[in-house]
Design a protein around this motif. Structure first.
Motif, PDB file in Angstrom:
ATOM      1  N   MET A   1      43.175  39.761 -20.907  1.00 30.30           N
ATOM      2  CA  MET A   1      44.142  40.424 -21.776  1.00 30.30           C
ATOM      3  C   MET A   1      44.330  39.689 -23.099  1.00 30.30           C
ATOM      4  O   MET A   1      45.197  40.053 -23.904  1.00 30.30           O
ATOM      5  CB  MET A   1      45.483  40.562 -21.047  1.00 30.30           C
ATOM      6  N   ALA A   2      43.510  38.637 -23.315  1.00 33.91           N
ATOM      7  CA  ALA A   2      43.521  37.882 -24.574  1.00 33.91           C
ATOM      8  C   ALA A   2      44.908  37.336 -24.902  1.00 33.91           C
ATOM      9  O   ALA A   2      45.423  37.479 -26.017  1.00 33.91           O
ATOM     10  CB  ALA A   2      43.004  38.746 -25.719  1.00 33.91           C
ATOM     11  N   THR A   3      45.526  36.695 -23.907  1.00 36.91           N
ATOM     12  CA  THR A   3      46.825  36.072 -24.119  1.00 36.91           C
ATOM     13  C   THR A   3      46.863  34.770 -23.332  1.00 36.91           C
ATOM     14  O   THR A   3      45.873  34.381 -22.698  1.00 36.91           O
ATOM     15  CB  THR A   3      47.963  37.018 -23.690  1.00 36.91           C
ATOM     16  N   SER A   4      47.988  34.071 -23.347  1.00 32.63           N
ATOM     17  CA  SER A   4      48.085  32.787 -22.658  1.00 32.63           C
ATOM     18  C   SER A   4      48.556  32.974 -21.223  1.00 32.63           C
ATOM     19  O   SER A   4      49.226  33.960 -20.896  1.00 32.63           O
ATOM     20  CB  SER A   4      49.059  31.869 -23.399  1.00 32.63           C
ATOM     21  N   GLN A   5      48.219  31.997 -20.369  1.00 32.90           N
ATOM     22  CA  GLN A   5      48.671  32.078 -18.982  1.00 32.90           C
ATOM     23  C   GLN A   5      50.192  31.994 -18.875  1.00 32.90           C
ATOM     24  O   GLN A   5      50.784  32.725 -18.069  1.00 32.90           O
ATOM     25  CB  GLN A   5      48.018  30.985 -18.137  1.00 32.90           C
TER      26      GLN A   5
END
Length: 209
Positions: A44-48
Motif C-alpha cells: 500500500m506504499a505506506t509505513s508499517q
C-alpha cells in the motif's frame, strides 16, 4: 489490543455506520491477501506504523481483536473471519456499482455478471439476453462458467447477479429466488446393435442402472 465491548446489535450497527470507512474494508482485504503488516505496508506504499495504527482503529470500531499474530502471519479471529467475509461482499458490491455507473454513462442500463454451467445451450443463453431488448434495456453481460455449486457460492458472495444452472436435492437453494426455465429429459446413446435390442420393448431405466 482493543478492549472487548458489549455486543449490543443496535450499538454495533450505529458504531459501524458512523465510523467504518471503505479504507478499513480495503485494509482487511490487504491483510488477508498478504498475511503480515510489513507486506501490507509495502503493497500500500505506506509505513508499517501507519498500518498498525489503522488496524488498531479498525479493531476499536469492532470492539475486539480481528487478528492474532502467529508464525504464519496475521491469523483472523472468529470475529475477524466474519469481518473479512462481509468486507469481501461489500467490496464486490462496490465493484458492481462502479460497473453500473460506467454502463449508465455509456447509455446502457447495466452490466450483468451471469453464471452459466457449461451445458447450457448457447441459443438459450442468447435468447435470454435478447429478452432485455424489447423492454428498452441496453445491458452488457459477462459470462462466467462453472459448476452449479460453485456458481451458487459466487452468487451468495455477490460476485454474480444471476445463475443459469441445474437444480438438485443436494444444492442449498434457501434464500434464493429461482425459476424453472426448461425441463431436460434424459437421453441414452447406445451402439447400433444395443439400440436395436432395446427398441424391441419399452425402455425401463431401472434395468440399465
Amino acid at each position: 489490543m482493543a478492549a472487548h465491548l458489549p455486543l449490543d446489535p443496535d450499538a454495533i450497527q450505529a458504531r459501524l455506520a458512523s465510523r467504518l470507512k471503505m479504507r478499513h474494508l480495503v485494509l482487511l482485504q490487504q491483510i488477508e491477501a498478504h498475511g503480515t503488516l510489513t507486506r501490507v505496508a509495502h503493497h500500500m506504499a505506506t509505513s508499517q506504523p501507519a498500518i498498525t495504527h489503522a488496524l488498531a482503529e479498525l479493531e476499536a470500531i469492532f470492539g475486539a481483536p480481528l487478528f492474532e499474530r502467529s508464525t504464519r502471519g496475521m491469523v483472523p479471529t472468529a470475529l475477524g473471519t466474519l469481518a473479512l467475509a462481509r468486507a469481501r461482499t461489500l467490496l464486490q458490491d462496490l465493484g458492481h456499482w462502479a460497473r453500473d455507473m460506467e454502463a449508465a454513462s455509456a447509455g446502457r442500463a447495466a452490466h450483468l455478471q451471469v453464471g452459466v454451467i457449461p451445458f447450457v445451450p448457447g441459443r438459450l443463453l442468447a435468447a435470454a439476453i435478447g429478452q432485455t431488448r424489447p423492454r428498452g434495456l441496453r445491458a452488457t453481460v459477462s459470462i462466467h462458467e462453472g459448476t452449479s455449486d460453485h456458481l451458487l457460492q459466487r452468487l451468495r458472495g455477490h460476485e454474480l447477479d444471476c445463475v443459469i444452472g441445474r437444480t438438485s436435492a443436494v444444492l442449498d437453494m434457501d434464500g434464493l429466488v429461482h425459476e424453472v426455465l426448461y425441463h431436460q429429459e434424459p437421453r441414452l446413446i447406445a451402439h447400433r446393435r444395443l439400440s436395436a435390442r432395446l427398441a424391441r420393448k419399452p425402455l425401463a431405466w431401472a434395468e440399465l442402472a
